[in-house]
Enzyme design. Sequence first.
Site, PDB file in Angstrom:
ATOM      1  N   PRO A 187       0.821  -1.213   0.000  1.00 16.20           N
ATOM      2  CG  PRO A 187       0.261  -0.739   2.238  1.00 16.20           C
ATOM      3  CD  PRO A 187       1.121  -1.647   1.389  1.00 16.20           C
ATOM      4  CD1 TRP A 188      -2.403   4.272  -1.254  1.00 18.55           C
ATOM      5  CD2 TRP A 188      -1.953   5.443   0.596  1.00 18.55           C
ATOM      6  NE1 TRP A 188      -3.593   4.527  -0.628  1.00 18.55           N
ATOM      7  CE2 TRP A 188      -3.352   5.257   0.508  1.00 18.55           C
ATOM      8  CE3 TRP A 188      -1.445   6.158   1.679  1.00 18.55           C
ATOM      9  CZ2 TRP A 188      -4.251   5.743   1.461  1.00 18.55           C
ATOM     10  CZ3 TRP A 188      -2.329   6.655   2.636  1.00 18.55           C
ATOM     11  CH2 TRP A 188      -3.711   6.441   2.519  1.00 18.55           C
TER      12      TRP A 188
ATOM     13  CE  LYS B 288      -0.073  -3.111  -7.463  1.00 21.19           C
ATOM     14  NZ  LYS B 288       0.125  -1.657  -7.393  1.00 21.19           N
TER      15      LYS B 288
ATOM     16  CD  GLU C 270      -2.300   1.926  -7.741  1.00 24.27           C
ATOM     17  OE1 GLU C 270      -1.584   1.034  -7.246  1.00 24.27           O
ATOM     18  OE2 GLU C 270      -3.537   1.877  -7.744  1.00 24.27           O
TER      19      GLU C 270
ATOM     20  CD  GLU D 266      -0.962  -8.470   8.216  1.00 21.06           C
ATOM     21  OE1 GLU D 266      -1.737  -7.758   8.890  1.00 21.06           O
ATOM     22  OE2 GLU D 266      -0.425  -9.495   8.656  1.00 21.06           O
TER      23      GLU D 266
ATOM     24  CB  CYS E 195      -3.950  -0.652   9.122  1.00 25.20           C
ATOM     25  SG  CYS E 195      -2.239  -1.095   9.430  1.00 25.20           S
TER      26      CYS E 195
ATOM     27  CD  GLU F  19      -8.998   1.241   7.002  1.00 25.03           C
ATOM     28  OE1 GLU F  19      -9.284   0.840   5.865  1.00 25.03           O
ATOM     29  OE2 GLU F  19      -7.977   0.869   7.615  1.00 25.03           O
TER      30      GLU F  19
HETATM   31  P1  NAD Z   1      -5.512  -0.486  -1.705  1.00 23.04           P
HETATM   32  O1  NAD Z   1      -6.206  -1.769  -1.391  1.00 23.04           O
HETATM   33  O2  NAD Z   1      -6.205   0.515  -2.510  1.00 23.04           O
HETATM   34  O3  NAD Z   1      -4.146  -0.786  -2.437  1.00 23.04           O
HETATM   35  C1  NAD Z   1      -3.192  -1.669  -1.867  1.00 23.04           C
HETATM   36  C2  NAD Z   1      -2.465  -2.336  -2.997  1.00 23.04           C
HETATM   37  O4  NAD Z   1      -3.368  -3.242  -3.616  1.00 23.04           O
HETATM   38  C3  NAD Z   1      -1.992  -1.350  -4.076  1.00 23.04           C
HETATM   39  O5  NAD Z   1      -0.708  -1.721  -4.510  1.00 23.04           O
HETATM   40  C4  NAD Z   1      -3.032  -1.566  -5.157  1.00 23.04           C
HETATM   41  O6  NAD Z   1      -2.552  -1.263  -6.441  1.00 23.04           O
HETATM   42  C5  NAD Z   1      -3.329  -3.041  -5.015  1.00 23.04           C
HETATM   43  N1  NAD Z   1      -4.583  -3.499  -5.592  1.00 23.04           N
HETATM   44  C6  NAD Z   1      -5.733  -2.812  -5.748  1.00 23.04           C
HETATM   45  N2  NAD Z   1      -6.647  -3.596  -6.363  1.00 23.04           N
HETATM   46  C7  NAD Z   1      -6.062  -4.788  -6.606  1.00 23.04           C
HETATM   47  C8  NAD Z   1      -6.486  -5.987  -7.241  1.00 23.04           C
HETATM   48  N3  NAD Z   1      -7.703  -6.116  -7.763  1.00 23.04           N
HETATM   49  N4  NAD Z   1      -5.625  -7.022  -7.306  1.00 23.04           N
HETATM   50  C9  NAD Z   1      -4.377  -6.917  -6.781  1.00 23.04           C
HETATM   51  N5  NAD Z   1      -3.907  -5.795  -6.201  1.00 23.04           N
HETATM   52  C10 NAD Z   1      -4.750  -4.739  -6.099  1.00 23.04           C
HETATM   53  O7  NAD Z   1      -5.030   0.068  -0.302  1.00 23.04           O
HETATM   54  P2  NAD Z   1      -4.261   1.441  -0.067  1.00 23.04           P
HETATM   55  O8  NAD Z   1      -5.298   2.487  -0.243  1.00 23.04           O
HETATM   56  O9  NAD Z   1      -2.995   1.486  -0.818  1.00 23.04           O
HETATM   57  O10 NAD Z   1      -3.864   1.285   1.455  1.00 23.04           O
HETATM   58  C11 NAD Z   1      -4.740   1.564   2.456  1.00 23.04           C
HETATM   59  C12 NAD Z   1      -5.358   0.298   3.014  1.00 23.04           C
HETATM   60  O11 NAD Z   1      -4.314  -0.592   3.431  1.00 23.04           O
HETATM   61  C13 NAD Z   1      -6.173   0.570   4.243  1.00 23.04           C
HETATM   62  O12 NAD Z   1      -7.365  -0.173   4.210  1.00 23.04           O
HETATM   63  C14 NAD Z   1      -5.266   0.096   5.373  1.00 23.04           C
HETATM   64  O13 NAD Z   1      -5.932  -0.247   6.548  1.00 23.04           O
HETATM   65  C15 NAD Z   1      -4.576  -1.049   4.755  1.00 23.04           C
HETATM   66  N6  NAD Z   1      -3.316  -1.349   5.452  1.00 23.04           N
HETATM   67  C16 NAD Z   1      -3.259  -2.435   6.276  1.00 23.04           C
HETATM   68  C17 NAD Z   1      -2.094  -2.721   6.984  1.00 23.04           C
HETATM   69  C18 NAD Z   1      -2.024  -3.912   7.886  1.00 23.04           C
HETATM   70  O14 NAD Z   1      -0.938  -4.224   8.367  1.00 23.04           O
HETATM   71  N7  NAD Z   1      -3.118  -4.609   8.152  1.00 23.04           N
HETATM   72  C19 NAD Z   1      -0.983  -1.897   6.841  1.00 23.04           C
HETATM   73  C20 NAD Z   1      -1.060  -0.796   5.994  1.00 23.04           C
HETATM   74  C21 NAD Z   1      -2.247  -0.537   5.298  1.00 23.04           C
END
Ligand code: NAD
Length: 503
Positions: free
Chosen positions: A174-175, A199, A202, A273, A307, A405
């Site tokens: 994630p970002w 990956k 983005e 996660e 998170c 969230e």
């Molecule tokens: P996101 O789900 O939008 O993106 C996370 C990643 O998943 C990105 O690299 C994205 O390109 C990819 N992705 C999106 N759709 C996909 C698909 N269909 N197939 C495969 N990959 C895909 O999340 P975000 O906005 O980058 O991050 C925020 C989220 O991450 C929040 O919900 C946060 O709680 C969670 N997070 C959890 C933890 C943890 O340890 N549990 C830690 C950090 C962030």
Amino acid sequence: MTSPAMTISSTVRRAADPSPILAAEELPPTQHFIGGQFTGGTGSETQSLVDPGSEETICEVPQGTAEDVDAAVLAAVEAKEAWGRTLPKQRAEILLAIADRLAENADLLARLEARNTGKPLMVAEDDITNSIDTFRFMAGAARATTSIAAGEYAQDHLSVIIREPLGVVGVVTPWNYPLLMAAWKIAPILAAGNTIVLKPSEQTPLTTLKFAELTRDLLPAGVFNVVTGLGPIVGARLAEHPKVDMIALTGSVNSGRAVARAASETVKRVHLELGGKAPVVIFDDADLAAAAESLRAAGYWNSGQECGAGCRVLVHESVAEKFTGLLVEQVGSLVVGESTAGADVELGPMISKAHYERVLGHLERAQADGAKAAVGGGAMEGPGYFIAPTVLVDVPEGAACSLEEIFGPVVTVETFTTEEEALTRANEVPYGLAASVWTLNAQRSHDVASRLDAGTVWVNSHLVLANEMPWAGFKSSGYGRDLSAYSLDDYSRTKHVMHNKAR
Ligand code: NAD
């Protein structure tokens, strides 16, 4: 966008020196990293990266294709046998060398992370320090694995457990903590003897690409590969790829569902996660000042884009007014600014315009539902995607702001009357990542901690992590452990070999 009533006039601390935190030549190569080489890949589309504090474009990064993923997986498959056969000691030495290389470049990595995410330097520095320690811990843990003892458990048969690498692990990050979340995956996955195709988000691929550049001479070609691009294209191909043995994602629940669905066709392992909405249960005997001070960090660290953030306070009705006053005082003095605006800046912007609008939408809806902002409540002046640190009170039971969230600098405060009610309401969120309980009564703290439905529960604390301890969610927060020796188990398979020794 926000309604005028929700916009507050708070100013954002701006940098005195407007020059960017990072020189252009300090950027990593903005290409995929496959088989030890940077490459432009097969696609023609690019993604603009934007500094969320200034809204300036930083650079363009390629949007990978399914063919790019296939090339990276092939490189990882070709590298997996030799890497899987290395001794734990050899892998540990490489992980320690990676930690040293990151430490030598810690300042650059922190500035790069700050530039790409807009986060304050103090937060970026903390990310890099913890990333380094993750590699150091996993280097040691790889050499000290434990298992069921070899022995005779069936008559005349000697049983031995062998821990094997899985093969190729696909990783999607994630970002919010780009390098740290990558490190939480890369270190144990490599320590367990697997190869990787990663990956990054983005929106924030720069520190992951810098990691590839910095460690290029330390890892054999193909052991670590990066394909930049979109989740539904690059991430989805990784999840479905028949030669990827496991897919590990840190991200939102929706992305987790998509990955798990795509992975089911090849019955590969899945490690998720996902999101959180951590309840903070404060009893009437708690040290209220300590709880408010702790939430200044735990609710707003990384601008609440965290998170495990303590964002859902449930406080006993008899101390609610006093606690809310203390919390509002703490939150009102948080320093919001650009990452270069001083070492004391505590909060930066939201990661993107889309996320900023999403958080403002949550605040508008909260107000429409009857909640009131005791402090903050809306957007801050631009440029940049800044939102004022906010405490919402008078939150009606069941309001979306207390259950969903938000992933921004927003903490809700609700009250409870009995312990049973506090527990029921703390556990009613669909997530189960983290929670905390605040009380000076030890019997109560043990009992309540055991009944809170979350993978991490703090007592009289919140958001303190240790690399030796697991980080893993229950319920919609996913499954699979990050950090600790448990993550080495998750990224390994155990084989039982049984020898007939009858004679
Ligand atoms: P996101 O789900 O939008 O993106 C996370 C990643 O998943 C990105 O690299 C994205 O390109 C990819 N992705 C999106 N759709 C996909 C698909 N269909 N197939 C495969 N990959 C895909 O999340 P975000 O906005 O980058 O991050 C925020 C989220 O991450 C929040 O919900 C946060 O709680 C969670 N997070 C959890 C933890 C943890 O340890 N549990 C830690 C950090 C962030």
